[in-house]
Design a protein around this motif. Sequence first.
Motif, PDB file in Angstrom:
ATOM      1  N   TYR A 172       0.719  -1.036   0.197  1.00  0.00           N
ATOM      2  CA  TYR A 172       0.344  -0.439  -0.245  1.00  0.00           C
ATOM      3  C   TYR A 172       0.609   1.455   0.387  1.00  0.00           C
ATOM      4  O   TYR A 172       1.679   0.939   0.679  1.00  0.00           O
ATOM      5  CB  TYR A 172      -1.031  -0.040   0.785  1.00  0.00           C
ATOM      6  N   ILE A 173       0.510   2.458  -1.207  1.00  0.00           N
ATOM      7  CA  ILE A 173       0.907   3.852  -0.714  1.00  0.00           C
ATOM      8  C   ILE A 173       0.756   4.318   0.322  1.00  0.00           C
ATOM      9  O   ILE A 173      -0.321   4.224   1.573  1.00  0.00           O
ATOM     10  CB  ILE A 173       0.733   4.988  -1.327  1.00  0.00           C
ATOM     11  N   ILE A 174       1.368   4.992   1.149  1.00  0.00           N
ATOM     12  CA  ILE A 174       1.417   5.781   2.505  1.00  0.00           C
ATOM     13  C   ILE A 174       1.398   7.259   2.314  1.00  0.00           C
ATOM     14  O   ILE A 174       1.950   7.497   0.764  1.00  0.00           O
ATOM     15  CB  ILE A 174       2.375   5.947   3.639  1.00  0.00           C
ATOM     16  N   TYR A 175      -0.524   7.912   2.427  1.00  0.00           N
ATOM     17  CA  TYR A 175      -0.295   9.427   1.990  1.00  0.00           C
ATOM     18  C   TYR A 175      -0.831  10.241   3.431  1.00  0.00           C
ATOM     19  O   TYR A 175      -1.697   9.387   3.875  1.00  0.00           O
ATOM     20  CB  TYR A 175      -0.943   9.205   0.734  1.00  0.00           C
ATOM     21  N   ALA A 176      -0.189  11.361   3.364  1.00  0.00           N
ATOM     22  CA  ALA A 176      -1.442  12.284   4.767  1.00  0.00           C
ATOM     23  C   ALA A 176      -2.144  12.622   3.727  1.00  0.00           C
ATOM     24  O   ALA A 176      -3.160  12.413   3.071  1.00  0.00           O
ATOM     25  CB  ALA A 176      -0.544  13.305   4.434  1.00  0.00           C
ATOM     26  N   SER A 177      -3.717  13.355   4.933  1.00  0.00           N
ATOM     27  CA  SER A 177      -4.280  13.935   4.840  1.00  0.00           C
ATOM     28  C   SER A 177      -4.713  14.799   3.054  1.00  0.00           C
ATOM     29  O   SER A 177      -3.557  15.151   2.822  1.00  0.00           O
ATOM     30  CB  SER A 177      -5.588  14.926   4.943  1.00  0.00           C
ATOM     31  N   PRO A 178      -5.134  14.720   1.568  1.00  0.00           N
ATOM     32  CA  PRO A 178      -5.139  14.810   0.861  1.00  0.00           C
ATOM     33  C   PRO A 178      -4.878  16.912   0.721  1.00  0.00           C
ATOM     34  O   PRO A 178      -6.032  17.261   2.041  1.00  0.00           O
ATOM     35  CB  PRO A 178      -6.756  14.526  -0.495  1.00  0.00           C
ATOM     36  N   GLU A 179      -4.402  17.586  -0.185  1.00  0.00           N
ATOM     37  CA  GLU A 179      -4.878  19.269  -0.119  1.00  0.00           C
ATOM     38  C   GLU A 179      -5.555  19.363  -1.587  1.00  0.00           C
ATOM     39  O   GLU A 179      -4.917  18.699  -1.990  1.00  0.00           O
ATOM     40  CB  GLU A 179      -3.331  19.307  -0.168  1.00  0.00           C
ATOM     41  N   LYS A 180      -6.408  20.317  -0.422  1.00  0.00           N
ATOM     42  CA  LYS A 180      -6.757  21.141  -2.170  1.00  0.00           C
ATOM     43  C   LYS A 180      -6.237  21.636  -3.050  1.00  0.00           C
ATOM     44  O   LYS A 180      -4.880  22.465  -3.072  1.00  0.00           O
ATOM     45  CB  LYS A 180      -8.068  22.159  -1.523  1.00  0.00           C
ATOM     46  N   VAL A 181      -6.496  21.585  -4.105  1.00  0.00           N
ATOM     47  CA  VAL A 181      -6.275  22.709  -5.476  1.00  0.00           C
ATOM     48  C   VAL A 181      -6.769  23.758  -5.953  1.00  0.00           C
ATOM     49  O   VAL A 181      -7.879  23.326  -6.530  1.00  0.00           O
ATOM     50  CB  VAL A 181      -5.529  21.348  -6.691  1.00  0.00           C
ATOM     51  N   ARG A 182      -6.371  24.471  -5.882  1.00  0.00           N
ATOM     52  CA  ARG A 182      -7.429  25.860  -6.908  1.00  0.00           C
ATOM     53  C   ARG A 182      -7.246  25.778  -7.951  1.00  0.00           C
ATOM     54  O   ARG A 182      -5.946  25.294  -8.969  1.00  0.00           O
ATOM     55  CB  ARG A 182      -7.078  27.237  -6.017  1.00  0.00           C
ATOM     56  N   ASN A 183      -7.870  26.297  -8.417  1.00  0.00           N
ATOM     57  CA  ASN A 183      -7.890  26.343  -9.977  1.00  0.00           C
ATOM     58  C   ASN A 183      -7.362  28.358 -10.162  1.00  0.00           C
ATOM     59  O   ASN A 183      -7.474  28.728  -9.303  1.00  0.00           O
ATOM     60  CB  ASN A 183      -9.483  26.692 -10.540  1.00  0.00           C
ATOM     61  N   PRO A 184      -5.892  28.297 -11.300  1.00  0.00           N
ATOM     62  CA  PRO A 184      -5.528  29.157 -11.332  1.00  0.00           C
ATOM     63  C   PRO A 184      -6.592  30.060 -12.426  1.00  0.00           C
ATOM     64  O   PRO A 184      -5.569  31.350 -11.679  1.00  0.00           O
ATOM     65  CB  PRO A 184      -3.831  28.698 -12.268  1.00  0.00           C
ATOM     66  N   ASP A 185      -7.224  29.713 -12.594  1.00  0.00           N
ATOM     67  CA  ASP A 185      -7.870  30.603 -13.354  1.00  0.00           C
ATOM     68  C   ASP A 185      -8.991  31.587 -11.945  1.00  0.00           C
ATOM     69  O   ASP A 185      -9.576  32.632 -12.929  1.00  0.00           O
ATOM     70  CB  ASP A 185      -8.130  30.666 -14.540  1.00  0.00           C
ATOM     71  N   ASN A 186      -9.103  30.669 -11.205  1.00  0.00           N
ATOM     72  CA  ASN A 186     -10.432  31.114 -10.314  1.00  0.00           C
ATOM     73  C   ASN A 186     -10.203  30.944  -8.999  1.00  0.00           C
ATOM     74  O   ASN A 186     -10.266  29.186  -9.177  1.00  0.00           O
ATOM     75  CB  ASN A 186     -11.562  31.008 -10.906  1.00  0.00           C
ATOM     76  N   GLN A 187      -8.980  32.249  -8.734  1.00  0.00           N
ATOM     77  CA  GLN A 187      -8.836  30.931  -6.774  1.00  0.00           C
ATOM     78  C   GLN A 187     -10.052  30.666  -5.898  1.00  0.00           C
ATOM     79  O   GLN A 187      -9.407  30.078  -4.802  1.00  0.00           O
ATOM     80  CB  GLN A 187      -7.896  32.464  -6.073  1.00  0.00           C
ATOM     81  N   ARG A 188     -11.228  31.370  -6.267  1.00  0.00           N
ATOM     82  CA  ARG A 188     -12.185  31.101  -5.341  1.00  0.00           C
ATOM     83  C   ARG A 188     -12.535  29.214  -6.074  1.00  0.00           C
ATOM     84  O   ARG A 188     -13.512  28.650  -4.860  1.00  0.00           O
ATOM     85  CB  ARG A 188     -13.439  31.771  -6.094  1.00  0.00           C
ATOM     86  N   SER A 189     -12.551  28.623  -6.350  1.00  0.00           N
ATOM     87  CA  SER A 189     -12.775  27.583  -6.891  1.00  0.00           C
ATOM     88  C   SER A 189     -11.702  26.519  -6.543  1.00  0.00           C
ATOM     89  O   SER A 189     -10.734  26.844  -7.022  1.00  0.00           O
ATOM     90  CB  SER A 189     -13.890  27.165  -8.490  1.00  0.00           C
ATOM     91  N   TYR A 190     -12.139  24.832  -7.307  1.00  0.00           N
ATOM     92  CA  TYR A 190     -10.836  24.299  -6.516  1.00  0.00           C
ATOM     93  C   TYR A 190     -10.975  23.080  -7.957  1.00  0.00           C
ATOM     94  O   TYR A 190     -12.036  22.602  -8.096  1.00  0.00           O
ATOM     95  CB  TYR A 190     -11.236  23.381  -5.083  1.00  0.00           C
ATOM     96  N   ILE A 191      -9.765  22.638  -8.463  1.00  0.00           N
ATOM     97  CA  ILE A 191      -9.979  21.536  -9.302  1.00  0.00           C
ATOM     98  C   ILE A 191      -9.815  20.250  -8.634  1.00  0.00           C
ATOM     99  O   ILE A 191      -9.985  18.914  -9.516  1.00  0.00           O
ATOM    100  CB  ILE A 191      -8.420  21.683 -10.058  1.00  0.00           C
ATOM    101  N   GLY A 192      -9.321  19.513  -7.746  1.00  0.00           N
ATOM    102  CA  GLY A 192      -9.543  18.302  -6.846  1.00  0.00           C
ATOM    103  C   GLY A 192      -7.868  18.162  -5.652  1.00  0.00           C
ATOM    104  O   GLY A 192      -8.577  18.901  -5.260  1.00  0.00           O
ATOM    105  N   TYR A 193      -7.877  17.060  -5.188  1.00  0.00           N
ATOM    106  CA  TYR A 193      -7.288  17.103  -4.553  1.00  0.00           C
ATOM    107  C   TYR A 193      -6.044  16.282  -4.481  1.00  0.00           C
ATOM    108  O   TYR A 193      -6.471  14.839  -4.891  1.00  0.00           O
ATOM    109  CB  TYR A 193      -7.921  15.901  -3.224  1.00  0.00           C
TER     110      TYR A 193
END
Length: 342
Positions: A172-193
Amino acid sequence: MIRRLLLHSLLISLLLCSAAAMADRHTPPPGVLELEDGFYYVVQKGDTLWDVSARFFNTAWYWPGLWAENDISISSHNPHWIYPGQKLRLALRGTISEPEPLPIITEKPLPEPEPPSYRFSPIHRVGFITPEPVEPSARIIAATESRDMISTSDRVYIAPSADRILPIAGRYIIYASPEKVRNPDNQRSYIGYLHYISGLVDITEHRNGLTIGHVSSAFRPIQEGDLLFPMPKRKPEIPLKPPVEGLEGKIIAGDLNQTMFAQEDIIYINFGKKDGVMPGQTYYLIEEKEISATGLKKDRRTDRIPFGAVFILDTRETASAAFVIDSRKNASIGTLVTSPIH
């Protein structure tokens, strides 16, 4: 050895035309040295294998063959690390001749040669972006021995998620809690984790209602509470593939919260499988410049200048992870990434 012979054969076939021209003129083309054992190119400042391959073989996609032909000593996993004054052998002397006819095979066809590929050894360290966080299979409770930080070779107690059974020898891979990735064209929205991979763990035993694992690799600090997910099926040998034409996107994230990126960095781009993007493709880093001949705003024109290249390592539905294989300046979040410009 077989792969090297195939690459060498392809190299020779690509050079037949240029070698014939050499024979007619009795002198090599500009930039090529004719030595006792072959024809060589002397690396100039700013050259990469990508550039040299495009110049002498009419395709930049042959650079892995040129790399294999020269057994270039690489201090890292970046094959484009070549230096001014270094001699690259383009072809052996005396090897360009009329090929002998192949024997006729009636029972079995000749095997197809393997396509050129690029080896990226640390492929299991590469994270990925998904629209929503992946459902974890388990989490790390604690190390079996008191540790300030969990690292390679440590044993850990693991708590499987509800209705999950982790098989012995499962990795299994080990990973920390995923981080939100902002949309570079609209800082108020998110693209994913973005899921950063911290390490790998192998399940070794179930004892007294506990699941125990062995940390086989640690890429970053591992902590209690980190999550587990079945290791993606990835191979370090990535076959080269042509890019999607007319595609453009932007850098949306980097490893360890980087915002500036140079050669050999890992970046994440906002195009993926839905756009036809696959591992093994190469895309350009682009600088946009606004130019006005009159100085007036209405006369401004935008010029797109490639200043680097990235190699796709992993793709998900809407985003991809890539390796910066060449860059003449730093890139940043929001830098344009496009299909090669012809």
